[in-house]
Design a protein around this motif. Structure first.
Motif, short mmCIF file in Angstrom:
data_model
loop_
_atom_site.label_atom_id
_atom_site.label_comp_id
_atom_site.label_asym_id
_atom_site.label_seq_id
_atom_site.Cartn_x
_atom_site.Cartn_y
_atom_site.Cartn_z
N UNK A 56 0.86 -1.18 0.00
CA UNK A 56 0.00 0.00 0.00
C UNK A 56 0.89 1.23 0.00
N UNK A 57 0.80 2.06 -1.05
CA UNK A 57 1.61 3.27 -1.18
C UNK A 57 0.70 4.49 -1.09
N UNK A 58 0.57 5.09 0.12
CA UNK A 58 -0.37 6.19 0.30
C UNK A 58 0.09 7.53 -0.29
N UNK A 59 1.41 7.71 -0.49
CA UNK A 59 1.91 8.94 -1.11
C UNK A 59 2.17 8.64 -2.58
N UNK A 60 1.20 8.88 -3.42
CA UNK A 60 1.28 8.49 -4.83
C UNK A 60 2.34 9.27 -5.59
N UNK A 61 2.43 10.57 -5.35
CA UNK A 61 3.42 11.39 -6.06
C UNK A 61 3.22 11.29 -7.56
N UNK A 62 4.27 10.89 -8.27
CA UNK A 62 4.19 10.71 -9.73
C UNK A 62 3.73 9.31 -10.10
N UNK A 66 4.83 3.08 -7.07
CA UNK A 66 3.83 2.04 -7.35
C UNK A 66 4.22 1.26 -8.60
N UNK A 67 4.67 1.96 -9.62
CA UNK A 67 5.08 1.30 -10.87
C UNK A 67 6.26 0.37 -10.61
N UNK A 68 7.26 0.87 -9.89
CA UNK A 68 8.46 0.06 -9.59
C UNK A 68 8.09 -1.18 -8.80
N UNK A 69 7.26 -1.02 -7.77
CA UNK A 69 6.89 -2.18 -6.94
C UNK A 69 6.10 -3.20 -7.75
N UNK A 70 5.26 -2.73 -8.67
CA UNK A 70 4.54 -3.66 -9.57
C UNK A 70 5.52 -4.39 -10.47
N UNK A 79 -2.43 5.28 -3.28
CA UNK A 79 -3.32 6.34 -2.81
C UNK A 79 -3.42 7.38 -3.91
N UNK A 80 -3.87 6.97 -5.07
CA UNK A 80 -3.82 7.79 -6.28
C UNK A 80 -4.77 8.98 -6.24
N UNK A 81 -4.20 10.15 -6.60
CA UNK A 81 -4.95 11.39 -6.76
C UNK A 81 -5.75 11.80 -5.53
N UNK A 82 -5.28 11.40 -4.37
CA UNK A 82 -5.92 11.77 -3.11
C UNK A 82 -4.83 12.26 -2.17
N UNK A 84 -2.75 12.63 1.12
CA UNK A 84 -2.41 11.57 2.07
C UNK A 84 -3.39 11.45 3.23
N UNK A 85 -3.75 12.55 3.85
CA UNK A 85 -4.59 12.49 5.03
C UNK A 85 -6.05 12.16 4.70
N UNK A 86 -6.37 12.03 3.41
CA UNK A 86 -7.70 11.62 2.98
C UNK A 86 -7.71 10.21 2.40
N UNK A 87 -6.55 9.58 2.30
CA UNK A 87 -6.45 8.24 1.71
C UNK A 87 -7.10 7.21 2.64
N UNK A 88 -7.91 6.35 2.05
CA UNK A 88 -8.52 5.25 2.82
C UNK A 88 -7.47 4.15 3.00
N UNK A 89 -7.16 3.83 4.24
CA UNK A 89 -6.20 2.77 4.53
C UNK A 89 -6.90 1.41 4.42
N UNK A 90 -6.28 0.44 3.76
CA UNK A 90 -6.89 -0.90 3.67
C UNK A 90 -7.00 -1.52 5.06
N UNK A 91 -8.06 -2.27 5.29
CA UNK A 91 -8.28 -2.92 6.58
C UNK A 91 -7.62 -4.28 6.67
N UNK A 92 -7.35 -4.88 5.54
CA UNK A 92 -6.84 -6.24 5.53
C UNK A 92 -5.46 -6.35 6.16
N UNK A 93 -5.22 -7.41 6.92
CA UNK A 93 -3.94 -7.62 7.60
C UNK A 93 -2.81 -7.93 6.63
#
Length: 199
Positions: A56-62, A66-70, A79-82, A84-93
């Protein structure tokens, strides 16, 4: 450290280069992207199973991280186009937060991730002095977290406007929690470089 902070504050007053991000002020020049090799070396060293865990990458930036990790074989929730403090964090462990936040707001980011969102699994790239800060110790103790520090084999050259910076004035490290690491025979982890220091 105090002199460095005073210099940064004085530079902001002179240049006026600030912008609002959520409820904090972020310097315009504080958006540096993580180079491919920094993510590659860290992800090669840690024991994260791409078949079981999602990053989970909440600071999307450019979108670069995310591309590198994929490309490295991981499923990534950005956390695309949102902001950081508005990004929904995933609940899954099975989600692991991996990010390089703007250093000027690192304390607020850590408070949000550790204290408010109670994230238990993460790898956050931050200035090394962060691990000595009293506020960081208080957050870790309050949440009963066990953290490990991964020290890169050289200073990271961050990417700005698509180009690698010449030199980073700060030593940085990955602060991790909830991620299996190799037995280092002690408390320090020094992930080796596993390839060239490409962008």
């Amino acid at each position: 450290m105090i002199a460095q902070v005073k210099i940064v504050m004085a530079a902001e007053k002179v240049t006026g280069k600030k912008r609002k991000v959520g409820f904090v002020t972020l310097r315009k020049d504080d958006e540096y992207m993580t180079p491919r090799y920094a993510l590659r070396d860290m992800l090669t060293y840690v024991n994260i199973d791409p078949a079981k865990d999602t990053l989970f990458e909440p600071f999307y930036g450019t979108g670069r991280s995310s591309i590198v990790m994929k490309e490295l074989g991981y499923e990534v929730v950005p956390g695309k186009e949102v902001e950081f403090f508005d990004v929904a964090f995933p609940d899954e462990a099975n989600h692991i937060l991996v990010t390089n936040p703007p250093f000027s707001i690192k304390r607020k980011v850590l408070d949000y991730i550790i204290t408010q969102k109670k994230c238990r699994r993460f790898a956050i790239l931050l200035p090394s002095p962060t691990i000595f800060a009293a506020y960081f110790h208080e957050m870790i103790r309050a949440q009963n977290l066990v953290v490990s520090v991964l020290i890169p084999n050289a200073r990271i050259q961050f990417v700005k406007n698509g180009k690698k910076t010449r030199c980073n004035a700060l030593d940085t490290c990955w602060i991790t929690a909830g991620i299996d690491l190799p037995d280092a025979g002690g408390g320090s982890h020094f992930p080796p470089a596993v390839g060239p220091r490409d962008g």
